[in-house]
Write an enzyme that holds these catalytic residues in place. Structure first.
Site, PDB file in Angstrom:
ATOM      1  N   SER A 142       0.849  -1.189   0.000  1.00 39.69           N
ATOM      2  CA  SER A 142       0.000   0.000   0.000  1.00 39.69           C
ATOM      3  C   SER A 142       0.885   1.239   0.000  1.00 39.69           C
ATOM      4  O   SER A 142       2.085   1.167   0.346  1.00 39.69           O
ATOM      5  CB  SER A 142      -0.883  -0.015   1.255  1.00 39.69           C
ATOM      6  OG  SER A 142      -1.568   1.205   1.435  1.00 39.69           O
ATOM      7  N   TYR A 155      -4.180  -0.518   9.923  1.00 39.91           N
ATOM      8  CA  TYR A 155      -3.912  -0.774   8.512  1.00 39.91           C
ATOM      9  C   TYR A 155      -2.489  -0.366   8.155  1.00 39.91           C
ATOM     10  O   TYR A 155      -1.759  -1.102   7.472  1.00 39.91           O
ATOM     11  CB  TYR A 155      -4.922  -0.015   7.653  1.00 39.91           C
ATOM     12  CG  TYR A 155      -4.830  -0.308   6.176  1.00 39.91           C
ATOM     13  CD1 TYR A 155      -5.470  -1.419   5.639  1.00 39.91           C
ATOM     14  CD2 TYR A 155      -4.125   0.523   5.320  1.00 39.91           C
ATOM     15  CE1 TYR A 155      -5.390  -1.695   4.276  1.00 39.91           C
ATOM     16  CE2 TYR A 155      -4.040   0.261   3.964  1.00 39.91           C
ATOM     17  CZ  TYR A 155      -4.680  -0.845   3.446  1.00 39.91           C
ATOM     18  OH  TYR A 155      -4.599  -1.118   2.096  1.00 39.91           O
TER      19      TYR A 155
END
Length: 250
Positions: A142, A155
């Site tokens: 990510s 996250y």
């Protein structure tokens, strides 16, 4: 173009009920791979698209956050196909809450699926690939493998961890003929970003920073996945490839 030809290869892809996972599964099938799609809910669309291309396709429904069930998932995939040449660790979740209010449940739910599953499933695939002397593992990282983000501490921690695991596995398994790499998508139009997309002001500010002047789609990830799954990347290892429209360069 034989460098990118995946004919005769079998790919196990997680999180394929939609979004990036579905797009990657279809892309690998288009390049010639048979696919086993694993998700909590139905992966039928990805499987049907693969079969329409003349590939073998199978779906496994499983809760990948259940560590005890991962061995069964991997064994079922092997039973269906006989071999796993490519593993794509795509399944993930996100919980958007300010750090001061981030519950223990949200933290552990995200870490369990996004990080622990990547470690355990890669370990299972790695043992199989080491025995065979070849294999490709692609971890979906990510932009938050590099940045801190806002309201997503779990996250962010998980995706930093996935980038680290990518390098750690690559260091240990490269000599066994296995390449372990990552893809770091930029801002993508998927269910995971629905909350941000609904905030018009924030979406506009994000779009302004992207040199490509648009958000990505699952199709934008396909080329990177095919490259990292194919022999074209045989000397690429421990790398995280940003597919972000230039976000990280801005």
């Amino acid at each position: 173009m034989n460098l990118f030809n995946l004919k005769g290869k079998t790919a196990l892809i997680t999180g394929t009920s939609g979004g990036l996972g579905q797009g990657i599964a279809i892309g690998l099938a288009e390049a010639g791979a048979d696919v086993v799609c694993v998700a909590r809910s139905s992966s039928q669309e990805a499987v049907e698209r693969a079969k329409a291309l003349g590939r073998k396709g199978a779906a496994i429904e499983a809760d990948l956050s259940d560590a005890a069930g991962l061995q069964k998932v991997f064994e079922e995939a092997l039973t269906l196909t006989g071999q796993i040449d490519i593993l794509v660790n795509n399944a993930g979740t996100i919980r958007r809450t300010p750090a001061k209010d981030h519950s223990e449940k949200d933290w552990f739910d995200v870490i369990d699926l996004n990080l622990n599953t990547v470690f355990l499933l890669s370990q299972l695939a790695g043992r199989h690939m080491i025995e065979r002397g070849s294999g490709k593992i692609i971890n979906i990282c990510s932009m938050l493998s590099y940045q801190g983000g806002i309201n997503v501490p779990g996250y962010t921690a998980s995706k930093h961890g996935v980038a680290g695991l990518t390098k750690a596995f690559a260091n240990e398994w490269a000599a066994s003929g296995i390449q372990v790499n990552g893809i770091a998508p930029g801002y993508m139009i998927t269910d995971n970003t629905a909350q941000i997309q609904a905030d018009e002001k924030r979406k506009a500010s994000i779009t302004e920073r992207i040199p490509a002047a648009r958000w990505g789609t699952p199709e934008d990830i396909q080329g990177a996945a095919i490259f990292l799954a194919s022999s074209a990347s045989d000397y690429v290892n421990g790398h995280v490839l940003c597919v972000d429209g230039g976000w990280m360069a801005r």
